[in-house]
Design an enzyme around this catalytic site. Structure first.
Site, PDB file in Angstrom:
ATOM      1  NE  ARG A 161      45.851  34.812  32.878  1.00 28.57           N
ATOM      2  CZ  ARG A 161      46.942  35.525  33.225  1.00 28.57           C
ATOM      3  NH1 ARG A 161      47.740  35.114  34.190  1.00 28.57           N
ATOM      4  NH2 ARG A 161      47.202  36.663  32.642  1.00 28.57           N
ATOM      5  CB  SER A 235      42.707  36.447  27.322  1.00 25.38           C
ATOM      6  OG  SER A 235      43.332  37.691  27.434  1.00 25.38           O
ATOM      7  CD  GLU A 331      42.965  33.546  30.478  1.00 28.84           C
ATOM      8  OE1 GLU A 331      43.885  33.714  29.671  1.00 28.84           O
ATOM      9  OE2 GLU A 331      42.548  34.433  31.232  1.00 28.84           O
TER      10      GLU A 331
HETATM   11  C1  LIG Z   1      37.147  42.511  30.020  1.00 25.69           C
HETATM   12  C2  LIG Z   1      37.840  41.412  30.782  1.00 25.69           C
HETATM   13  C3  LIG Z   1      39.183  41.523  31.054  1.00 25.69           C
HETATM   14  C4  LIG Z   1      39.849  40.512  31.770  1.00 25.69           C
HETATM   15  N1  LIG Z   1      41.174  40.683  32.033  1.00 25.69           N
HETATM   16  C5  LIG Z   1      41.843  39.723  32.723  1.00 25.69           C
HETATM   17  C6  LIG Z   1      43.233  39.890  33.012  1.00 25.69           C
HETATM   18  O1  LIG Z   1      43.856  40.890  32.692  1.00 25.69           O
HETATM   19  N2  LIG Z   1      43.846  38.884  33.690  1.00 25.69           N
HETATM   20  C7  LIG Z   1      43.192  37.766  34.095  1.00 25.69           C
HETATM   21  O2  LIG Z   1      43.828  36.906  34.705  1.00 25.69           O
HETATM   22  N3  LIG Z   1      41.863  37.602  33.852  1.00 25.69           N
HETATM   23  C8  LIG Z   1      41.192  38.547  33.168  1.00 25.69           C
HETATM   24  N4  LIG Z   1      39.851  38.380  32.898  1.00 25.69           N
HETATM   25  C9  LIG Z   1      39.169  37.148  33.315  1.00 25.69           C
HETATM   26  C10 LIG Z   1      38.395  37.272  34.659  1.00 25.69           C
HETATM   27  O3  LIG Z   1      38.160  38.606  34.967  1.00 25.69           O
HETATM   28  C11 LIG Z   1      39.146  36.616  35.815  1.00 25.69           C
HETATM   29  O4  LIG Z   1      39.391  35.265  35.532  1.00 25.69           O
HETATM   30  C12 LIG Z   1      38.379  36.725  37.136  1.00 25.69           C
HETATM   31  O5  LIG Z   1      39.186  36.307  38.202  1.00 25.69           O
HETATM   32  C13 LIG Z   1      37.097  35.877  37.140  1.00 25.69           C
HETATM   33  O6  LIG Z   1      36.388  36.174  38.307  1.00 25.69           O
HETATM   34  P1  LIG Z   1      34.830  35.876  38.448  1.00 25.69           P
HETATM   35  O7  LIG Z   1      34.451  36.128  39.847  1.00 25.69           O
HETATM   36  O8  LIG Z   1      34.094  36.635  37.407  1.00 25.69           O
HETATM   37  O9  LIG Z   1      34.808  34.335  38.122  1.00 25.69           O
HETATM   38  P2  LIG Z   1      33.599  33.479  37.513  1.00 25.69           P
HETATM   39  O10 LIG Z   1      33.535  33.718  36.031  1.00 25.69           O
HETATM   40  O11 LIG Z   1      32.373  33.690  38.299  1.00 25.69           O
HETATM   41  O12 LIG Z   1      34.154  32.013  37.771  1.00 25.69           O
HETATM   42  C14 LIG Z   1      35.290  31.552  37.085  1.00 25.69           C
HETATM   43  C15 LIG Z   1      35.551  30.088  37.490  1.00 25.69           C
HETATM   44  O13 LIG Z   1      35.920  30.028  38.864  1.00 25.69           O
HETATM   45  C16 LIG Z   1      34.975  29.246  39.609  1.00 25.69           C
HETATM   46  N5  LIG Z   1      34.786  29.988  40.855  1.00 25.69           N
HETATM   47  C17 LIG Z   1      34.441  31.286  40.991  1.00 25.69           C
HETATM   48  N6  LIG Z   1      34.433  31.628  42.293  1.00 25.69           N
HETATM   49  C18 LIG Z   1      34.747  30.525  42.991  1.00 25.69           C
HETATM   50  C19 LIG Z   1      34.896  30.241  44.382  1.00 25.69           C
HETATM   51  N7  LIG Z   1      34.706  31.165  45.327  1.00 25.69           N
HETATM   52  N8  LIG Z   1      35.231  28.979  44.764  1.00 25.69           N
HETATM   53  C20 LIG Z   1      35.439  28.026  43.835  1.00 25.69           C
HETATM   54  N9  LIG Z   1      35.307  28.233  42.504  1.00 25.69           N
HETATM   55  C21 LIG Z   1      34.981  29.467  42.093  1.00 25.69           C
HETATM   56  C22 LIG Z   1      33.720  29.188  38.749  1.00 25.69           C
HETATM   57  O14 LIG Z   1      32.987  27.997  38.997  1.00 25.69           O
HETATM   58  C23 LIG Z   1      34.319  29.204  37.358  1.00 25.69           C
HETATM   59  O15 LIG Z   1      34.757  27.919  36.976  1.00 25.69           O
HETATM   60  C24 LIG Z   1      39.150  39.373  32.194  1.00 25.69           C
HETATM   61  C25 LIG Z   1      37.769  39.273  31.922  1.00 25.69           C
HETATM   62  C26 LIG Z   1      37.128  40.278  31.228  1.00 25.69           C
HETATM   63  C27 LIG Z   1      35.655  40.173  30.973  1.00 25.69           C
END
Ligand SMILES: Cc1cc2nc3c(=O)[nH]c(=O)nc-3n(C[C@H](O)[C@H](O)[C@H](O)COP(=O)(O)OP(=O)(O)OC[C@H]3O[C@@H](n4cnc5c(N)ncnc54)[C@H](O)[C@@H]3O)c2cc1C
Length: 335
Positions: A161, A235, A331
């Protein structure tokens, strides 16, 4: 595109009701560069799907919403294909695209919310696979110099992570495209969690990548709260790593503690087990709490503030420290 005073409730899966003073949406690298030129050196926040962020206040810095789309072939031979994917593509849609075309590798990562650009940020992982195993390189814009930079897999410094984008280069780059190398000769990975049992339940003995994906989807839907119904960010805490000395001390009082050996006399402990055994699972305060089936998942039943969620997470961290001498780490990214 620039909008002002934008409600973020539907742009974060926790469903926290905050506002962004200024929201810029970009669909390609040129639009991103124009925005970065316009806001000059002002600190800013990049948002993808908002599924790994907790807003504890209104977004008072420019919020840059990444919607760069596109999937194209960068390289192909008889055994593999490398796809160049826009950072604003929806992660699960990329997984489904790969399955449809029989490109193997991402199937165990089915149904993870969010956009492609965030996947290298924290090296997303599930069911025995981490995205670092598939990423060839990451394209990003340096926010300061506005130069396009490529990071090889090893330059991303991936760990559990973690990546260089979350630590050393935090807030320095905007990820614009990610290159994934996928296999045309699937090696099915069903050894983790309940995948095997789920396949057996459905009478599948020779699974395809689509079968594995469906099994993962079924398991996830039965275990995790759907953020469209109950606000959450998956998580909330990482699984901690502890020394053998500490493990031996904890085992005296908790002989059943699950532990997984890593290298160098260290062990990974499931954070969910610690939280559950400390009595937090299912605890509810008014409109927020700890999910009743998943102790690792903090939830917003509607109307909770980010401050309430962060305070709850701190109370859990303090209690786990007290009971087990283990410091839990969040996380989720906190703004
Ligand atoms: C129900 C649920 C289940 C999940 N299961 C998992 C799992 O099994 N495994 C896992 O690893 N994660 C899991 N996650 C967490 C999440 O889905 C991941 O971390 C996902 O990759 C986040 O993507 P996002 O586009 O929503 O990021 P965001 O929430 O929009 O951003 C997350 C972070 O990354 C930064 N960021 C986003 N995009 C960029 C970019 N293009 N350039 C630079 N910085 C950026 C943002 O500033 C922020 O700090 C889960 C979440 C939920 C709600």
């Amino acid at each position: 595109m620039k909008e002002q005073h934008v409600a973020l409730k539907t742009l974060n899966t926790f469903g926290i009701e905050v506002f962004a003073n200024e929201l810029y949406t970009f669909h390609n690298v040129d639009e991103l560069i124009s925005i970065l030129k316009e806001i000059k050196d002002t600190p800013n926040l990049i948002l993808g799907g908002g599924s790994n962020i907790l807003f504890t206040k209104n977004c008072d810095v420019p919020l840059l919403l990444n919607r760069i789309k596109g999937i194209s072939i960068d390289f192909e031979d008889e055994n593999s294909i490398t796809l160049k994917v826009g950072a604003g593509e929806v992660w699960h849609e990329l997984v489904l695209y790969c399955i449809e075309n029989n490109y193997a590798g991402l199937e165990n990562l089915s149904l993870i919310p969010g956009r492609v650009g965030a996947s290298p940020m924290q090296n997303i992982g599930a069911y025995g696979v981490e995205v670092k195993d598939l990423i060839v390189k990451v394209e990003a814009i340096d926010k300061k110099s506005l130069q396009l930079i490529y990071f090889t897999n090893s330059e991303c410094e991936f760990a559990y992570r973690e990546s260089v984008f979350k630590r050393k280069y935090k807030d320095k780059f905007v990820i614009t495209h990610v290159y994934f190398k996928l296999s045309k000769n699937p090696k099915i990975n069903t050894s983790y969690g309940a995948i095997e049992a789920e396949l057996q339940k459905n009478g599948i003995t020779q699974p395809t990548i689509k079968d594995v994906s469906n099994a993962v989807i079924n398991i996830r839907q039965s275990k995790l709260p759907d953020p469209n119904i109950i606000g959450n960010a998956g998580s909330f805490f990482k699984n901690p790593t502890i020394t053998i000395d500490l493990l031996q001390k904890i085992i005296i009082n908790y002989p059943d503690i699950p532990h997984f050996k890593l290298e160098a006399e260290t062990y990974k402990i499931p954070a969910g087990w610690l939280i559950e055994n400390a009595g937090w699972k299912g605890k509810t305060y008014d409109c927020y709490g700890v999910h009743k089936n998943q102790a690792l998942v903090l939830v917003n039943y509607g109307g909770a503030t980010g401050k309430q969620i962060i305070d709850l997470s701190q109370a859990i961290i303090d209690d786990i420290k007290d009971k087990f001498s283990i410091e839990l780490e969040r996380e989720v990214n906190v703004f």
